[in-house]
Write a protein that holds these residues in place. Structure first.
Motif, PDB file in Angstrom:
ATOM      1  N   SER A  18       0.848  -1.196   0.000  1.00  0.00           N
ATOM      2  CA  SER A  18       0.000   0.000   0.000  1.00  0.00           C
ATOM      3  C   SER A  18       0.881   1.242   0.000  1.00  0.00           C
ATOM      4  N   LEU A  19       0.259   2.386  -0.335  1.00  0.00           N
ATOM      5  CA  LEU A  19       0.995   3.646  -0.351  1.00  0.00           C
ATOM      6  C   LEU A  19       1.520   3.971   1.045  1.00  0.00           C
ATOM      7  N   GLU A  20       0.684   3.737   2.064  1.00  0.00           N
ATOM      8  CA  GLU A  20       1.105   4.008   3.435  1.00  0.00           C
ATOM      9  C   GLU A  20       2.308   3.152   3.830  1.00  0.00           C
ATOM     10  N   SER A  21       2.268   1.883   3.432  1.00  0.00           N
ATOM     11  CA  SER A  21       3.385   0.976   3.728  1.00  0.00           C
ATOM     12  C   SER A  21       4.655   1.412   2.996  1.00  0.00           C
ATOM     13  N   LEU A  22       4.461   1.900   1.764  1.00  0.00           N
ATOM     14  CA  LEU A  22       5.606   2.396   0.993  1.00  0.00           C
ATOM     15  C   LEU A  22       6.247   3.587   1.706  1.00  0.00           C
ATOM     16  N   GLN A  23       5.412   4.504   2.190  1.00  0.00           N
ATOM     17  CA  GLN A  23       5.931   5.696   2.874  1.00  0.00           C
ATOM     18  C   GLN A  23       6.608   5.334   4.191  1.00  0.00           C
ATOM     19  N   ASN A  24       6.064   4.334   4.896  1.00  0.00           N
ATOM     20  CA  ASN A  24       6.644   3.926   6.179  1.00  0.00           C
ATOM     21  C   ASN A  24       8.003   3.235   6.005  1.00  0.00           C
ATOM     22  N   ASN A  25       8.222   2.653   4.844  1.00  0.00           N
ATOM     23  CA  ASN A  25       9.485   1.923   4.588  1.00  0.00           C
ATOM     24  C   ASN A  25      10.283   2.576   3.459  1.00  0.00           C
ATOM     25  N   PHE A  26      10.090   3.868   3.299  1.00  0.00           N
ATOM     26  CA  PHE A  26      10.640   4.561   2.134  1.00  0.00           C
ATOM     27  C   PHE A  26      12.170   4.495   2.110  1.00  0.00           C
ATOM     28  N   ASN A  27      12.696   4.144   0.947  1.00  0.00           N
ATOM     29  CA  ASN A  27      14.140   4.114   0.713  1.00  0.00           C
ATOM     30  C   ASN A  27      14.364   4.634  -0.697  1.00  0.00           C
ATOM     31  N   ILE A  28      14.902   5.839  -0.816  1.00  0.00           N
ATOM     32  CA  ILE A  28      15.003   6.492  -2.117  1.00  0.00           C
ATOM     33  C   ILE A  28      15.849   5.694  -3.100  1.00  0.00           C
ATOM     34  N   GLU A  29      16.863   5.001  -2.604  1.00  0.00           N
ATOM     35  CA  GLU A  29      17.707   4.219  -3.496  1.00  0.00           C
ATOM     36  C   GLU A  29      16.918   3.076  -4.122  1.00  0.00           C
ATOM     37  N   HIS A  30      16.142   2.365  -3.292  1.00  0.00           N
ATOM     38  CA  HIS A  30      15.334   1.251  -3.801  1.00  0.00           C
ATOM     39  C   HIS A  30      14.234   1.752  -4.732  1.00  0.00           C
ATOM     40  N   ILE A  31      13.588   2.869  -4.356  1.00  0.00           N
ATOM     41  CA  ILE A  31      12.516   3.421  -5.174  1.00  0.00           C
ATOM     42  C   ILE A  31      13.028   3.821  -6.552  1.00  0.00           C
ATOM     43  N   MET A  32      14.203   4.439  -6.595  1.00  0.00           N
ATOM     44  CA  MET A  32      14.777   4.857  -7.879  1.00  0.00           C
ATOM     45  C   MET A  32      15.130   3.652  -8.742  1.00  0.00           C
ATOM     46  N   GLU A  33      15.611   2.589  -8.115  1.00  0.00           N
ATOM     47  CA  GLU A  33      15.902   1.367  -8.873  1.00  0.00           C
ATOM     48  C   GLU A  33      14.632   0.797  -9.492  1.00  0.00           C
ATOM     49  N   HIS A  34      13.541   0.759  -8.694  1.00  0.00           N
ATOM     50  CA  HIS A  34      12.265   0.247  -9.195  1.00  0.00           C
ATOM     51  C   HIS A  34      11.686   1.154 -10.271  1.00  0.00           C
ATOM     52  N   PHE A  35      11.925   2.474 -10.142  1.00  0.00           N
ATOM     53  CA  PHE A  35      11.450   3.423 -11.150  1.00  0.00           C
ATOM     54  C   PHE A  35      12.149   3.168 -12.489  1.00  0.00           C
ATOM     55  N   LYS A  36      13.473   3.032 -12.451  1.00  0.00           N
ATOM     56  CA  LYS A  36      14.243   2.867 -13.679  1.00  0.00           C
ATOM     57  C   LYS A  36      13.995   1.516 -14.350  1.00  0.00           C
ATOM     58  N   SER A  37      13.637   0.521 -13.551  1.00  0.00           N
ATOM     59  CA  SER A  37      13.336  -0.796 -14.133  1.00  0.00           C
ATOM     60  C   SER A  37      11.893  -0.883 -14.636  1.00  0.00           C
ATOM     61  N   GLY A  38      11.060   0.075 -14.254  1.00  0.00           N
ATOM     62  CA  GLY A  38       9.651   0.071 -14.644  1.00  0.00           C
ATOM     63  C   GLY A  38       8.749  -0.653 -13.662  1.00  0.00           C
ATOM     64  N   LEU A  39       9.344  -1.328 -12.664  1.00  0.00           N
ATOM     65  CA  LEU A  39       8.560  -2.099 -11.703  1.00  0.00           C
ATOM     66  C   LEU A  39       7.675  -1.205 -10.842  1.00  0.00           C
ATOM     67  N   LEU A  40       8.157  -0.019 -10.506  1.00  0.00           N
ATOM     68  CA  LEU A  40       7.383   0.893  -9.655  1.00  0.00           C
ATOM     69  C   LEU A  40       6.083   1.301 -10.351  1.00  0.00           C
ATOM     70  N   MET A  41       6.173   1.602 -11.663  1.00  0.00           N
ATOM     71  CA  MET A  41       4.976   1.994 -12.396  1.00  0.00           C
ATOM     72  C   MET A  41       3.977   0.852 -12.471  1.00  0.00           C
ATOM     73  N   ARG A  42       4.426  -0.366 -12.682  1.00  0.00           N
ATOM     74  CA  ARG A  42       3.520  -1.517 -12.730  1.00  0.00           C
ATOM     75  C   ARG A  42       2.841  -1.725 -11.374  1.00  0.00           C
ATOM     76  N   TRP A  43       3.604  -1.532 -10.304  1.00  0.00           N
ATOM     77  CA  TRP A  43       3.035  -1.701  -8.952  1.00  0.00           C
ATOM     78  C   TRP A  43       1.969  -0.647  -8.689  1.00  0.00           C
ATOM     79  N   LEU A  44       2.253   0.615  -9.051  1.00  0.00           N
ATOM     80  CA  LEU A  44       1.273   1.689  -8.876  1.00  0.00           C
ATOM     81  C   LEU A  44      -0.005   1.413  -9.672  1.00  0.00           C
ATOM     82  N   GLU A  45       0.191   0.876 -10.872  1.00  0.00           N
ATOM     83  CA  GLU A  45      -0.961   0.599 -11.725  1.00  0.00           C
ATOM     84  C   GLU A  45      -1.871  -0.457 -11.114  1.00  0.00           C
ATOM     85  N   VAL A  46      -1.295  -1.572 -10.628  1.00  0.00           N
ATOM     86  CA  VAL A  46      -2.141  -2.641 -10.070  1.00  0.00           C
ATOM     87  C   VAL A  46      -2.725  -2.228  -8.719  1.00  0.00           C
ATOM     88  N   GLN A  47      -2.095  -1.256  -8.049  1.00  0.00           N
ATOM     89  CA  GLN A  47      -2.627  -0.774  -6.775  1.00  0.00           C
ATOM     90  C   GLN A  47      -3.672   0.313  -6.991  1.00  0.00           C
TER      91      GLN A  47
END
Length: 331
Positions: A18-47
């Motif tokens: 969930s978005l709340e869980s993402l914010q509670n465990n936020f790690n900019i390095e991991h988020i940027m990796e998921h963004f560049k791989s496209g995984l973050l966008m797919r996760w946002l879409e299914v959520q």
């Protein structure tokens, strides 16, 4: 239409759903990796997080402000700025290294090979000095190579090398006093040792230094020559200071010693076209470099010479004592 299957995003060691869980465990390095791989966008879409997905799609992966933009989208721009700077620096370095490796897959292997070869070559030079401890030309040639290409390694191993040269190649120390940078370093430590102030700095090269330090260096007649903090090498000065008390009788014909009286007249010992390192002189005697045409001798004695290892252009000597002496080396 295929059904969208929900999945959890791995962030900071947590399985985020969930978005709340993402914010509670936020790690900019991991988020940027998921963004560049496209995984973050797919996760946002299914959520079903359409707002965040829309904003992310506007971002450029190569933007200098990418991290700050992502933080803002997820309302995380309140994070500690200092911690964030460190994290972003780590990310930038990793990206830099990855880009280099993409350019040359063998870069890391080549770098290690180069460093190994560089250190091995320096070791070979030191061994060549020791094996040819009485060969003046070999020693001078190797010292020149060290100054030009291996001086940083020489600095790092200075104390060890002084001990080695003292025992196995004393001429390397003597001719080291005839070089530019090695000489400056040795004399700097001797002069600072004499002041008993081990908290001052000296510099090699043209580094910027503050006025107070510059004034101090001038007060002990020391130019800005060495950027290393003296306290970091506290033991070195003692080693060097004791090492430079040579037994000239054991160093062959390289060390020239003139004994006796000149009846108070100046005697030319070395021509003006040769550089001379003066190692020692007896009291009540004088030395001078060969004066230029139209000039007269500028006498210097025991206080200006002994322990100073001065270099002159040519050498004149004057004494009225049969026990007088001067020891020197032609560089």
């Amino acid at each position: 239409m295929a059904k969208k299957i929900k999945f959890n995003l791995q962030v900071n060691g947590a399985s985020v759903s969930s978005l709340e869980s993402l914010q509670n465990n936020f790690n900019i390095e991991h988020i940027m990796e998921h963004f560049k791989s496209g995984l973050l966008m797919r996760w946002l879409e299914v959520q079903g997080l359409e707002t965040e997905l829309k904003e992310l799609k506007k971002l450029d992966q190569n933007s200098d402000n990418l991290a700050q933009s992502i933080l803002k989208i997820f309302d995380m721009d309140h994070l500690d700025k200092n911690d964030l700077k460190i994290t972003l620096a780590d990310i930038n370095y990793k990206e830099y290294k990855e880009n280099l490796l993409k350019t040359n897959e063998n870069l890391e292997k080549n770098a290690k090979s180069f460093l190994r070869e560089y250190h091995d070559k320096f070791r070979d030079i030191i061994w060549d000095i020791i094996k040819n401890s009485e060969n003046v030309e070999k020693i001078k040639s190797n010292l020149k190579i060290i100054e030009n290409d291996y001086f940083d390694l020489f600095l790092l191993q200075f104390q060890t090398l002084v001990n080695v040269f003292k025992t196995d190649a004393p001429l390397a120390l003597i001719f080291g006093l005839g070089t530019e940078k090695i000489r400056k370093m040795i004399l700097a430590y001797i002069k600072i040792e004499a002041t008993k102030d081990h908290n001052k700095y000296c510099y090699i090269g043209d580094e910027e230094i503050d006025d107070k330090t510059k004034e101090y260096l001038n007060s002990i007649n020391l130019k800005p020559i060495d950027y290393l903090r003296y306290g970091y090498f506290e033991a070195i000065s003692k080693v060097v200071y004791e090492s430079l008390k040579f037994d000239y009788s054991k160093l062959g014909d390289v060390i020239k010693i003139f004994n006796g009286s000149t009846d108070g007249l100046w005697r030319d010992l070395v021509a003006s076209n040769k550089r001379v390192l003066v190692l020692g002189i007896s009291s009540s005697t004088k030395a001078s470099q060969i004066p230029k045409v139209g000039e007269t001798n500028k006498p210097i004695g025991i206080d200006e010479i002994n322990g100073k290892f001065i270099i002159l252009n040519g050498l004149n000597f004057q004494s009225s004592n049969n026990n007088a002496y001067i020891a020197y080396v032609e560089l």
